[in-house]
Design an enzyme around this catalytic site. Structure first.
Site, PDB file in Angstrom:
ATOM      1  N   HIS A 206      58.934 -33.044  20.061  1.00 34.78           N
ATOM      2  CA  HIS A 206      60.273 -33.019  20.665  1.00 34.78           C
ATOM      3  C   HIS A 206      60.310 -32.012  21.806  1.00 34.78           C
ATOM      4  O   HIS A 206      59.423 -31.156  21.909  1.00 34.78           O
ATOM      5  CB  HIS A 206      61.320 -32.626  19.618  1.00 34.78           C
ATOM      6  CG  HIS A 206      61.173 -31.202  19.144  1.00 34.78           C
ATOM      7  ND1 HIS A 206      60.173 -30.806  18.275  1.00 34.78           N
ATOM      8  CD2 HIS A 206      61.866 -30.076  19.444  1.00 34.78           C
ATOM      9  CE1 HIS A 206      60.272 -29.514  18.051  1.00 34.78           C
ATOM     10  NE2 HIS A 206      61.286 -29.040  18.760  1.00 34.78           N
ATOM     11  N   ARG A 273      53.285 -21.156   6.839  1.00 38.24           N
ATOM     12  CA  ARG A 273      53.632 -20.707   8.197  1.00 38.24           C
ATOM     13  C   ARG A 273      55.128 -20.384   8.230  1.00 38.24           C
ATOM     14  O   ARG A 273      55.953 -21.156   7.744  1.00 38.24           O
ATOM     15  CB  ARG A 273      53.319 -21.808   9.209  1.00 38.24           C
ATOM     16  CG  ARG A 273      53.767 -21.471  10.636  1.00 38.24           C
ATOM     17  CD  ARG A 273      53.389 -22.587  11.617  1.00 38.24           C
ATOM     18  NE  ARG A 273      54.175 -22.517  12.832  1.00 38.24           N
ATOM     19  CZ  ARG A 273      53.778 -21.919  13.939  1.00 38.24           C
ATOM     20  NH1 ARG A 273      52.600 -21.334  14.007  1.00 38.24           N
ATOM     21  NH2 ARG A 273      54.555 -21.887  15.007  1.00 38.24           N
TER      22      ARG A 273
END
Ligand code: GA4
Length: 334
Positions: A206, A273
């Site tokens: 995106h 993460r």
């Protein structure tokens, strides 16, 4: 994070190939904010990549480490407790679903408006019910990151030869600035990786709709950027630096001289993460248009007129990977 059964795999798109991380490290522009030439390096990086790494940024390391550990505390809460701060509307806690139109990723997150007046009830809940929770850590971190973002867009204006160096930063500094802050947790995905043999999409490709995005992550890689030739490259993680990317609104404000950056995140099979992103946006009523001084004589705006509110409304009707600016181009791109 819940245990995943095989059918869950259907929702996640495996990735085929990308260039190895090692060849990229030096390929990513790096800007030393304390350097006298920072403004021209920023402009060059935005023209060539729409992306750069920032060092000597002035954000105190203690704000970074405190927020990271508070974020981990939150993501380690039992699922039922986290769910009380969701689903995102768009602010609040979300898991796997991204946006309202069917996008999914191997992720859980907290999305907050940086303006406390705009907190949704759910986000307010997080801070009311968990007084020990990290609002002060968020405040310190966001204030320091905003300061850096203001400086970066002021250097950008200088590098672009714009007389009023605050022309962009005043939109982010405005008390009505529609900016938001996102904390992402990409849990490890050993079972899924073992089943598919490939990495899974944490956050699908995106571009960011706002002016500028300021990202920082722990030492787990996963972020990939899409180069102009369409190649995906992995960005080596660096927990003490920030990464900046050009958003759609900045592409319009520079009449296409800077291009917003397509990016995505792959979940790591073994390591968690954590990333934190400040998205600097203008006030909702602000008209998004090329800055007159950046439109040369005889040239025209490449974009139709629109306000940030109109753009945001349209963004929330789109899927993550859609070319959102396409609808606002005077001559639609292919
Ligand atoms: C991408 C950038 C930011 O994370 C975000 C995202 C937003 C969301 O997660 O609610 C959107 C996405 C982002 C663009 C298109 C729409 C809106 C999900 C989605 C499918 C917070 C933003 O501002 O736009």
């Amino acid at each position: 994070m819940v245990v995943v059964s095989q059918p869950a795999l259907d929702h996640f798109s495996p990735i085929k190939s990308c260039r190895p991380t090692s060849s990229l490290f030096n390929g990513i522009p790096m800007v030393d904010l304390s350097h006298p030439e920072a403004s021209s390096s920023i402009v060059k990086a935005c023209e060539d990549f729409g992306f750069f790494k920032v060092v000597n940024h002035g954000v105190p390391m203690e704000f970074i480490t405190r927020l990271e550990s508070e974020a981990l505390n939150f993501f380690n809460l039992p699922q039922s407790e986290k769910d009380r701060a969701g689903p995102p509307d768009p602010f609040g806690y979300g898991s796997k679903r991204i946006g309202p139109n069917g996008d999914v990723g191997w992720i859980e997150y907290l999305l907050l408006n940086t303006n406390p007046d705009v907190f949704s009830e759910k986000s307010r809940f997080i801070f009311r019910e968990n007084p020990q929770f990290f609002w002060s850590a968020v405040e310190n971190y966001v204030a320091a990151v905003k300061k850096m973002a203001f400086e970066i867009v002021e250097l950008m204006a200088e590098g672009l030869g714009i007389e009023d160096r605050k022309v962009m930063s005043k939109l982010l500094r405005d008390e009505k600035s529609d900016s938001c802050f996102r904390m992402n947790h990409y849990p490890p995905c050993p079972e899924l990786q073992a089943l598919s043999g490939r990495n899974l999409i944490g956050f699908g490709e995106h571009t960011d709709p706002q002016i500028i995005s300021v990202l920082r992550s722990n030492n787990t890689s996963g972020l990939q950027i899409c180069l102009r030739d369409g190649t995906w490259v992995s960005v080596p993680s660096d927990h003490s630096s920030f990464f900046i990317n050009v958003g759609d609104s900045l592409q319009v404000m520079t009449n296409g001289r800077f291009k917003s950056l397509k990016h995505r995140v792959l979940a790591d099979p073994r390591k968690s993460r954590i990333s934190m992103i400040y998205f600097g946006g203008p006030p909702l009523s602000e008209k998004i248009a090329p800055l007159p001084c950046l439109v040369a004589k005889g040239e025209e705006s490449l974009y139709k007129e629109f306000t940030w509110w109109e753009y945001k409304k349209s963004a929330y009707k789109s899927r993550l990977a859609d070319n959102r600016l396409g609808l606002f181009e005077k001559t639609p791109s292919q």
